[in-house]
Scaffold this motif. Structure first.
Motif, mmCIF file in Angstrom:
data_model
loop_
_atom_site.group_PDB
_atom_site.id
_atom_site.type_symbol
_atom_site.label_atom_id
_atom_site.label_comp_id
_atom_site.label_asym_id
_atom_site.label_seq_id
_atom_site.Cartn_x
_atom_site.Cartn_y
_atom_site.Cartn_z
ATOM 1 N N LEU A 1 14.342 22.869 -20.170
ATOM 2 C CA LEU A 1 13.387 23.356 -19.182
ATOM 3 C C LEU A 1 13.979 23.194 -17.787
ATOM 4 N N LEU B 1 9.795 24.598 -13.353
ATOM 5 C CA LEU B 1 8.659 23.693 -13.485
ATOM 6 C C LEU B 1 7.943 23.538 -12.145
ATOM 7 N N ALA C 1 10.111 27.431 -23.020
ATOM 8 C CA ALA C 1 9.151 26.549 -23.691
ATOM 9 C C ALA C 1 8.780 27.044 -25.078
ATOM 10 N N LEU D 1 2.534 30.797 -21.045
ATOM 11 C CA LEU D 1 2.017 29.786 -20.116
ATOM 12 C C LEU D 1 0.863 30.284 -19.262
ATOM 13 N N LEU E 1 2.044 21.758 -19.924
ATOM 14 C CA LEU E 1 3.346 21.714 -19.269
ATOM 15 C C LEU E 1 3.204 21.466 -17.768
ATOM 16 N N HIS F 1 2.808 17.777 -17.160
ATOM 17 C CA HIS F 1 4.103 17.099 -17.263
ATOM 18 C C HIS F 1 4.998 17.451 -16.085
ATOM 19 N N ALA F 2 4.903 18.688 -15.602
ATOM 20 C CA ALA F 2 5.742 19.120 -14.483
ATOM 21 C C ALA F 2 5.512 18.251 -13.263
#
Length: 316
Positions: free
Chosen positions: A3, A8, A45, A49, A66, A69-70
């Protein structure tokens, strides 16, 4: 699965701003560029998204996971950069500071000049910013420090994910037209005069109203001004009395009488917020600017100084 951190950041911006267009504006790119980055990140990913919703897009379940988490990943990258700067005792780089108008002029600009004079590798950039927008910019790393305010008697919303750094207190002052001859500094002595106040929804406007109530009267507010310079002009013209914080009184026009309140019943606290550092130190460049804002010696290793965060949501 690999990633890309830059992609991100784009996803984080879309989640934070609520859409592609707003994210593009914050990142200074086109909406199509944001969409392309999201598409590539989705391929990396293995899941979609975003999905269409009306004229915009919303994050899918995978996108929400995501994006959460980013934010943590981007925070970890920032902490790594900070660790390197601390290890090399390097006070250098660009620090972007957002502040509301009266604090920007009275506090931030002089502090920025002092910090850069003391650290030749430091570049401090000052942005006049509304409080709500500036907090978004702080979370997205568009700003590094945001200067905010709390007024007495004004409830707000607690925001627990930012670090708070006290700067100063700023008492309110009573200003009246010179020709009125009412110089006691007591609010109760001005119960029968017209008033100038900030907009009703602003902390300053609400604080003024509450202060008058505590003094035992309902103020006759005939004029509204968010800009303190306009408030001073209205008072100078004889249109009313007003309560104004001290930082807004650097350029008082002729015809305005300034008095501290005989009984201080209201004021505001000025403080800075930064992105949370967890148990780690503050970046030396940010620490240097914060130190100038607070009038203290910079100390990058501030792991024991974190104040409980009790941010009030305020508008200007």
């Amino acid at each position: 699965m690999d990633l890309d951190v830059r992609r991100l950041r784009v996803l984080h911006e879309v989640a934070l701003r609520g859409g592609v267009t707003a994210a593009a504006a914050a990142l200074h790119v086109t909406p199509s560029a944001v969409s392309q980055q999201l598409g590539q990140l989705a391929r990396e990913a293995g899941y979609p998204l975003v999905e269409r919703s009306g004229r915009g897009v919303v994050l899918t379940t995978a996108g929400q996971v995501l994006a959460a988490h980013a934010e943590r990943i981007l925070g970890a990258v920032e902490q790594a950069v900070t660790g390197l700067a601390v290890a090399h005792r390097q006070v250098a780089g660009t620090v972007r500071v957002g502040a509301f108008p009266s604090a920007a002029g009275a506090l931030v600009v002089p502090a920025a000049a002092r910090a850069m004079a003391a650290n030749r590798g430091l570049d401090v950039r000052v942005v006049e910013a509304e409080d709500e927008q500036s907090r978004l910019d702080l979370r997205s790393a568009t700003l590094d420090i945001v200067v905010l305010q709390e007024y007495d008697h004004v409830p707000g919303t607690t925001i627990a994910e930012l670090d708070r750094h006290p700067i100063a207190t700023d008492p309110m002052h009573l200003i009246t037209p010179v020709g009125w001859g009412r110089d006691s500094g007591r609010l109760a002595d001005l119960a029968d005069v017209p008033w100038v106040a900030s907009a009703a929804h602003t902390p300053c406007g609400r604080s003024t109203l509450r202060a008058c109530h505590l003094a035992g009267f309902e103020p006759d507010i005939r004029h509204r001004a968010i800009d303190f310079a306009l408030t001073l002009d209205m008072v100078a013209a004889g249109l009313g009395a007003a309560l104004v914080p001290g930082m807004a009184l650097r350029n008082v026009p002729p015809g305005v009488r300034v008095r501290p309140l005989a009984k201080p019943v209201t004021g505001r606290r000025i403080f800075a917020v930064t992105r949370p550092r967890g148990a780690g130190p503050t970046h030396p460049a940010i620490a240097a600017v914060l130190a100038e804002l607070a009038g203290t010696d910079p100390d990058p290793d501030q792991t024991s100084r974190r104040d409980p965060v009790e941010l009030l949501s305020v508008d200007r």
